[in-house]
Design an enzyme around this catalytic site. Structure first.
Site, mmCIF file in Angstrom:
data_model
loop_
_atom_site.group_PDB
_atom_site.id
_atom_site.type_symbol
_atom_site.label_atom_id
_atom_site.label_comp_id
_atom_site.label_asym_id
_atom_site.label_seq_id
_atom_site.Cartn_x
_atom_site.Cartn_y
_atom_site.Cartn_z
ATOM 1 N N SER A 24 0.852 -1.186 0.000
ATOM 2 C CA SER A 24 0.000 0.000 0.000
ATOM 3 C C SER A 24 0.882 1.228 0.000
ATOM 4 C CB SER A 24 -0.874 -0.010 1.247
ATOM 5 O OG SER A 24 -1.424 1.267 1.472
ATOM 6 N N TYR A 30 -2.459 -0.739 10.178
ATOM 7 C CA TYR A 30 -2.499 -1.041 8.744
ATOM 8 C C TYR A 30 -1.146 -0.752 8.096
ATOM 9 C CZ TYR A 30 -4.137 -0.934 3.912
ATOM 10 O OH TYR A 30 -4.308 -1.177 2.575
#
Lengths: 277, 593
Positions: B463, B476
């Site tokens: 990401s 995350y």
């Protein structure tokens, strides 16, 4: 039936006329036919039957243009010289005005078998049911829009009605004054645009919008009237849509509060295994 | 007799006479099956094909022969003039007449075997004797001659560059034209070092190949160049049209042949089927399984030996050339980026396994993948965070569909909220799925790829949060940064096995992840509001997962290490590299939804 003073048979007739036109032209499409040819055939067919004004001029999209691949400016919606090839999906979108009644219909098909396209058409049925159910539940238009989006995502498709002007999934239509001269502006009939503008002004005062979009101005329950609903699925280079009129009334009876103007349409019949009227 | 090749295990050997030379021919499999003739290149003998032949023998009658002067076949006397393509065609026809007198054969050639193959498949006297031809790393000298002439006649900068690049790659051809020196080198130090060189530069595994006959194969084979290259390049045949269907297999890492050499080949071979693979020159040794698969499927498709020039072919698609028929496994394939990636590979003709905890969604992906163009697609229900389930999945996949060529570890969940209000179980969950899911995937499927030894590719979805810290994304971001580092480490480790590893960093992409993101430290009602709000924001950003899927295909095709996709991902990566202080300031921003 309380339908807010709407003359439904008139609308039903012109919608049938439009679908008959789409079916007749679809049957005449051949490999090599261009989008412009198809649009001209639609126009001529309807002119012969007395149509003099349009909500918008007929559109025809072939191949990956059915999924609006690479569309950036509105001019790309207009028919091009793209030629039809065997197996190619196509969409005919026409909105004639007949005796002052407006219809706006979308017809999806493919030249010869295309299993992927058939699958898209099958899945469109769920959207037809979903929209009607949620309109009857008086959910806000914005919520319904988002639920349609979610269903599309779950089905694995992309929302392509987002590409339409203002990203609308539907818009209001109504009666149009019959004039001897009916000009059109950028493909849209001037009379119809006038009606839409009046609705916009009206709705702006009362807090609703004739354009059913994902935006805040559609955060209101369905407004009585006739809505041309056009969910448009896209899957890579293939797109499919239907477009037909939804009647919304202010009746308290759920069945009466919203219903599809006509259930005897090609995309409804194909799901039920019926072939013709 | 020259040298002493060890032969191929289980092969029946026989001798076929062609003019003055005796050819050593090996046969495998049932003579009643369709015949596949494998022709070796330079400096090789028929043993170069041993691994491929072993994989084809159950389905085909496999015939291999030592080209004149190589292996155990005898050499012509004198050598000069004895290696012209006309004489080599005599040899091929003698072998085919002896071993498959009634039916045309499927031909596959590597290197000079492929150069010969092009001669056979374009020579009028071999018409009707060849049912299909698979060419690996060896152009037709006539086509090559025309290719040079066209570029030399109108040398635009690009065409001149093509010429220069191929000219530099052909250094050994010039060297082989010097008298005596090549022979001396091959019989001396070069012949001795060759196996080690092949292993180091071309990653050819050690084994019975190269055979002890190498020095004499190579010394005699020099005459292949001397007898043919100059005359053919100077006056290429004008009628070198293929009379049988041709499949062209191009290794992209070929040190001797540029990919550009095959531009416009459709003119000579109508209906040409193109395939590419990421490998060096010695594909029959480094990718025997893949090569055997392609030869077999092409042969099966052209059993009757008719070319199909009338069929209108779609324009060249580099992804289809690379990925058609390959096995791709995608986790998290029931929605978003995983699903779009599965469809993109399906469109390129890959076989797809769609894995997800959502069985219904995975089934839907597999169904649409089949409609999109995947020859086969399956859905598998598995939780990537469960190591045992992944082991089982890997075993089932290998048994039923084969070894995965391309693995996409994409499954992931979103978590957002302040660190001090993120409970332990949420931490465990996000690490289990986002990090352990990738670890399990790489472990079980990476092991299969390594054991097969024919390369592969692993794509891990990281990401933009992997290089941009944020006060709201501690869990995350940590999981994704770990995925990024894992990918980089694995890439270094697996490079020697030809397994590429890519970390994809998408950015803000409109997928289902936002509607299931866990917002920690807020009540249930607020959680729902936040999800809706963020989903709407992502929707307004409207960056489609299809573009991430395209980036994944490009990354696999080009073997890229780290691939930021959306513009914001590129921007944040630049920030991380060149403005770390600014990056830290951005991390302090508190997004209010």
């Amino acid at each position: 039936m309380d339908s807010g003073g709407l003359d439904l048979p008139g609308f039903r007739n012109v919608q049938r006329l439009a679908y008959d036109c789409a079916e007749a032209v679809a049957a005449r499409l051949r490999p090599g036919t261009t989008e412009r040819d198809a649009a001209r055939m639609l126009r001529q067919w309807l002119r012969l039957r007395g149509v003099r004004d349009w909500f918008h001029l007929p559109f025809a999209w072939f191949g990956d243009r059915t999924a609006f691949a690479g569309f950036r400016v509105p001019a790309q919606f207009f028919p091009t010289g793209r030629r039809l090839e065997p197996g190619m999906p196509f969409i005919l979108d026409l909105a004639p005005v007949h005796h002052g009644f407006t219809a706006d219909v979308g017809y999806s098909g493919s030249l010869g078998p295309n299993p992927l396209h058939t699958r898209l058409l099958d899945d469109l049925r769920d959207h037809r049911d979903l929209v009607l159910r949620e309109v009857r539940e008086r959910r806000t238009l914005r919520e319904i829009y988002e639920d349609v989006d979610r269903l599309m995502m779950r089905q694995g498709y992309v929302n392509r009605h987002r590409a339409y002007p203002f990203g609308v999934i539907a818009h209001k239509v109504g009666r149009v004054a019959e004039r001897r001269w009916s000009p059109h502006v950028l493909g849209f009939g001037a009379q119809a645009l006038k009606g839409l503008a009046a609705d916009l002004a009206h709705g702006h005062r009362e807090g609703w919008s004739p354009l059913w979009s994902p935006h805040r101005r559609s955060d209101h329950p369905p407004v009585p009237g006739l809505w041309a609903v056009e969910p448009h699925l896209g899957f890579r280079g293939t797109g499919a849509k239907f477009e037909e009129l939804l009647v919304v009334t202010d009746s308290r009876d759920p069945e009466e509060s919203a219903f599809w103007l006509d259930d005897d349409l090609p995309h409804v019949r194909r799901g039920e295994g019926r072939t013709g009227r | 007799m020259t040298g002493g090749g060890r032969g191929i295990e289980g092969a029946r050997e026989r001798w076929v006479r062609s003019g003055e030379v005796e050819l050593c021919v090996a046969e495998l499999g049932d003579p009643a099956d369709p015949t596949v003739v494998l022709v070796h290149g330079y400096p090789d003998s028929k043993e170069v094909w041993s691994e491929v032949a072993a994989r084809l023998r159950d389905r085909f009658h496999v015939v291999l022969y030592d080209v004149r002067g190589c292996g155990r076949s005898t050499a012509p006397r004198p050598l000069r003039g004895g290696f012209t393509l006309e004489r080599l065609t005599d040899d091929f026809l003698a072998v085919v007449d002896a071993l498959s007198p009634d039916a045309p054969v499927h031909l596959a050639g590597h290197d000079w075997g492929s150069v010969q193959g092009w001669e056979f498949v374009t020579a009028a006297r071999a018409q009707g004797r060849i049912a299909s031809f698979t060419s690996v790393s060896g152009p037709s000298l006539d086509h090559f001659g025309h290719w040079i002439k066209e570029r030399a006649a109108r040398p635009t900068p690009r065409r001149a560059a093509h010429l220069l690049r191929q000219g530099a790659k052909s250094w050994y051809v010039y060297a082989l034209h010097t008298p005596l020196l090549p022979e001396a080198a091959w019989r001396g130090p070069l012949g001795k070092r060759w196996p080690a060189l092949l292993e180091r530069l071309e990653k050819v595994p050690r084994g019975p190949y190269p055979t002890p006959s190498l020095p004499s194969d190579a010394a005699h084979g020099a005459w292949l160049y001397r007898d043919n290259v100059r005359p053919r390049l100077r006056r290429p045949r004008e009628d070198a049209y293929a009379h049988a269907p041709v499949q062209l297999i191009t290794p992209t890492g070929d040190a001797f042949l540029s990919e550009r050499l095959y531009d416009g080949l459709e003119r000579w071979a109508p209906g040409l089927e193109r395939r590419t693979l990421r490998a060096g020159h010695w594909v029959p040794r480094t990718r025997p399984g893949q090569l055997a698969e392609w030869i077999a499927s092409f042969a099966s498709a052209h059993q009757d030996g008719t070319a199909s020039p009338a069929r209108r072919r779609p324009p060249r698609d580099r992804y289809a050339e690379r990925f058609a028929g390959r096995l791709v496994l995608v986790t998290g394939a029931a929605s978003g980026i995983g699903r779009a990636t599965a469809f993109a590979f399906a469109e390129a003709g890959a076989r797809v396994v769609a894995v997800d905890v959502d069985a219904e969604g995975a089934a839907r992906t597999a169904e649409l993948a089949r409609l999109t163009g995947a020859p086969e697609a399956w859905a598998e229900c598995a939780d990537v965070s469960d190591g045992q389930a992944m082991e089982k999945l890997a075993a089932r996949t290998a048994a039923e569909y084969g070894v995965v060529d391309i693995l996409v570890n994409n499954a992931g969940i979103g978590v957002s909220g302040p660190f001090l209000e993120t409970p332990e179980d949420v931490w465990r969950k996000v690490l289990d799925v986002n990090l352990w899911g990738v670890i399990h995937g790489c472990r079980v499927f990476g092991r299969q790829m390594a054991e097969r030894g024919e390369g592969g590719h692993i794509v891990n979805t990281a990401s933009a949060a992997a290089f941009q810290p944020s006060r709201t994304l501690s869990a995350y971001g940590t999981s994704k940064a770990a995925v990024l580092m894992l990918s980089e480490c694995l890439r270094a480790e697996l490079a020697g096995l030809d397994i590429g590893v890519t970390a994809v960093c998408p950015g803000v992409v409109a997928t289902g992840i936002t509607s299931t993101t866990l917002f920690t430290g807020v009540p249930e009602e607020e959680q729902r509001r936040l999800r809706e709000r963020v989903t709407r924001l992502y929707g307004r950003r409207n960056y489609p997962p299809e573009r991430v899927a395209d980036a994944v295909l490009r990354a696999v095709y080009e073997d890229r290490a780290v691939v930021p996709v959306a513009p914001e991902a590129h921007g944040l990566r630049l920030l991380a590299r060149f403005a770390p202080r600014l990056r830290r300031s951005v991390a302090r921003l508190d997004p209010r939804f």
